[in-house]
Design a protein around this motif. Structure first.
Motif, mmCIF file in Angstrom:
data_model
loop_
_atom_site.group_PDB
_atom_site.id
_atom_site.type_symbol
_atom_site.label_atom_id
_atom_site.label_comp_id
_atom_site.label_asym_id
_atom_site.label_seq_id
_atom_site.Cartn_x
_atom_site.Cartn_y
_atom_site.Cartn_z
ATOM 1 N N THR A 19 54.482 35.151 38.369
ATOM 2 C CA THR A 19 53.200 36.619 37.796
ATOM 3 C C THR A 19 53.770 36.115 35.846
ATOM 4 O O THR A 19 54.568 36.235 35.726
ATOM 5 C CB THR A 19 53.092 37.991 38.131
ATOM 6 N N PRO A 20 52.046 36.000 35.536
ATOM 7 C CA PRO A 20 52.502 36.032 33.597
ATOM 8 C C PRO A 20 52.936 37.784 33.426
ATOM 9 O O PRO A 20 53.172 38.211 33.273
ATOM 10 C CB PRO A 20 51.415 35.837 33.258
ATOM 11 N N MET A 21 54.167 37.539 32.235
ATOM 12 C CA MET A 21 54.452 38.376 32.132
ATOM 13 C C MET A 21 53.254 39.612 31.091
ATOM 14 O O MET A 21 54.096 41.128 32.202
ATOM 15 C CB MET A 21 55.077 38.477 30.189
ATOM 16 N N GLU A 22 52.043 39.110 31.047
ATOM 17 C CA GLU A 22 51.691 40.192 30.961
ATOM 18 C C GLU A 22 50.861 40.903 31.869
ATOM 19 O O GLU A 22 50.971 42.367 32.068
ATOM 20 C CB GLU A 22 50.028 39.642 30.237
ATOM 21 N N GLU A 23 50.416 40.874 32.718
ATOM 22 C CA GLU A 23 50.191 40.833 33.877
ATOM 23 C C GLU A 23 51.764 42.229 34.783
ATOM 24 O O GLU A 23 51.157 43.398 35.093
ATOM 25 C CB GLU A 23 50.229 40.139 35.669
ATOM 26 N N THR A 24 52.826 41.429 34.790
ATOM 27 C CA THR A 24 53.887 42.910 35.768
ATOM 28 C C THR A 24 53.656 43.771 33.832
ATOM 29 O O THR A 24 53.896 44.624 34.647
ATOM 30 C CB THR A 24 55.172 41.443 35.221
#
Length: 68
Positions: free
Chosen positions: A16-21
């Motif tokens: 999971t990319p940071m932005e999504e988290t």
């Protein structure tokens, strides 16, 4: 609510990319989160590589911080 143990796609055990988290944390009302990526240079299972690309990680964090 706080979560101080989150991985991103910089760790071998997360995709999971940071932005999504970050977006999801905001959506569910998290007050604070902390990414804790793996840097395990001598991990006993050679099929899993826990080496953090520090220059790319730093660049990503700076981009996120300024809202790019």
């Amino acid at each position: 609510m706080f979560d101080y143990h989150i991985h991103s796609d910089f760790s071998a055990d997360c995709e999971t990319p940071m932005e999504e988290t970050i977006r999801h944390a905001i959506e569910i009302g998290m007050k604070e989160i902390c990414f804790t990526e793996h840097i395990d240079f001598d991990y006993p299972d050679p099929s899993i590589v826990f080496e953090l690309d520090l220059p790319a990680y730093d660049k990503k964090n700076k981009r996120i911080a300024v809202g790019e």
